[in-house]
Design an enzyme around this catalytic site. Structure first.
Site, PDB file in Angstrom:
ATOM      1  N   ARG A   1       0.840  -1.206   0.000  1.00  0.00           N
ATOM      2  CA  ARG A   1       0.000   0.000   0.000  1.00  0.00           C
ATOM      3  C   ARG A   1       0.872   1.251   0.000  1.00  0.00           C
ATOM      4  O   ARG A   1       0.578   2.229  -0.696  1.00  0.00           O
ATOM      5  CB  ARG A   1      -0.928  -0.002   1.221  1.00  0.00           C
TER       6      ARG A   1
ATOM      7  N   CYS B   1      -1.250   5.761   9.277  1.00  0.00           N
ATOM      8  CA  CYS B   1      -1.598   4.456   8.700  1.00  0.00           C
ATOM      9  C   CYS B   1      -2.741   4.691   7.728  1.00  0.00           C
ATOM     10  O   CYS B   1      -2.726   5.669   6.988  1.00  0.00           O
ATOM     11  CB  CYS B   1      -1.971   3.462   9.801  1.00  0.00           C
TER      12      CYS B   1
END
Length: 275
Positions: free
Chosen positions: A172, A230
């Site tokens: 990611r 995050c």
């Protein structure tokens, strides 16, 4: 006080004259609601806290798990029996992310003594109970600001002047996949540091010396400010927890990638390098 507690130490504390308040924060991203699992079996006296509804505000431009309303958070904590003069232990199903979110919020709002059960519910070998307890109301009054909080601009600045760690999976960060948010990539200047590398194969946090060595290799050697983000401020809280165990204070960007990527004016980097 330490940020984590072992199951054996928790058992001793629960048998003592002033047992800690227990909060059950089981949660699964995109999965079924886990309140029913809590009602079937939980640590004796533990109160269920809903991450989506009680540890976060409504999803929107500020991210998928923005900060909850402070007054509402305080009411939830008091209903769970939380007081400033009594230890709190939080746990989840084992991943540690949800428990760390509760830990971080209590720390940010000024609670002086809160720990995460290392390894979660699966490490507990003692008695479990079912049903829903009704604890004596606590007196905790949240006062935000006890630990550092980053907004989007602060995260961007820290990526340039200090160290901003991206706690998501490496793919990611690199922008190869994005299963949740609308844009793939990372904040320019951020360093990839997947939260999953902070735990052992059994799901326990690695020893403090191993964590300190890991973060030092990433640049968190005690000489620079450190921040973490995050996807939506949940696994990032676990990274802040791991950094605390390693002796490194760190700020959390709660909005994280879910807020950053929702603003088309903000730059996006891709690939394995920070910029």
């Amino acid at each position: 006080m330490n940020a984590i507690i072992s199951a054996s130490r928790l058992a001793r504390d629960l048998a003592g004259p002033t047992p800690p308040v227990l909060l059950d924060v089981r949660w699964q991203l995109g999965g079924p609601h886990l309140r029913s699992a809590y009602e079937e079996a939980h640590l004796p006296g533990a109160v269920f806290v809903d991450l989506d509804a009680e540890l976060a505000g409504p999803a929107g431009p500020a991210g998928r798990h923005p900060l909850p309303d402070v007054e509402e958070f305080g009411a939830v904590m008091r209903a769970a029996g939380v007081s400033a003069d009594r230890d709190v232990v939080v746990y989840d199903g084992g991943q540690g992310w949800a428990a760390a979110r509760a830990w971080w919020l209590l720390r940010w709002t000024g609670h002086p003594s809160v720990r995460v059960l290392d390894g979660g519910l699966g490490r507990w070998s003692g008695q479990l109970e079912s049903g829903t307890p009704t604890p004596r109301a606590g007196t905790f009054v949240p006062v935000p600001g006890a630990v550092e909080l980053l907004d989007a601009d602060g995260a961007a600045e820290l990526a340039r002047s200090g160290l901003l760690l991206d706690a998501r999976a490496g793919e990611r960060y690199r922008g190869e996949v994005e299963p949740v948010d609308p844009v793939a990539g990372h904040i320019p200047g951020a360093v990839s540091a997947p939260t999953t590398e902070n735990v052992t194969e059994k799901g326990d946090l690695r020893p403090a010396e191993e964590l300190a060595a890991r973060f030092a290799r990433l640049g968190a050697d005690g000489t620079t400010r450190v921040g973490v983000y995050c996807g939506s401020g949940v696994s990032g809280a676990h990274q802040v927890l791991a950094l605390a165990v390693a002796g490194v204070p760190a700020a959390l960007y709660v909005g994280s990638w879910s807020e950053w990527s929702a603003d088309p004016s903000r730059p996006v980097a891709k690939g394995p390098e920070p910029s």
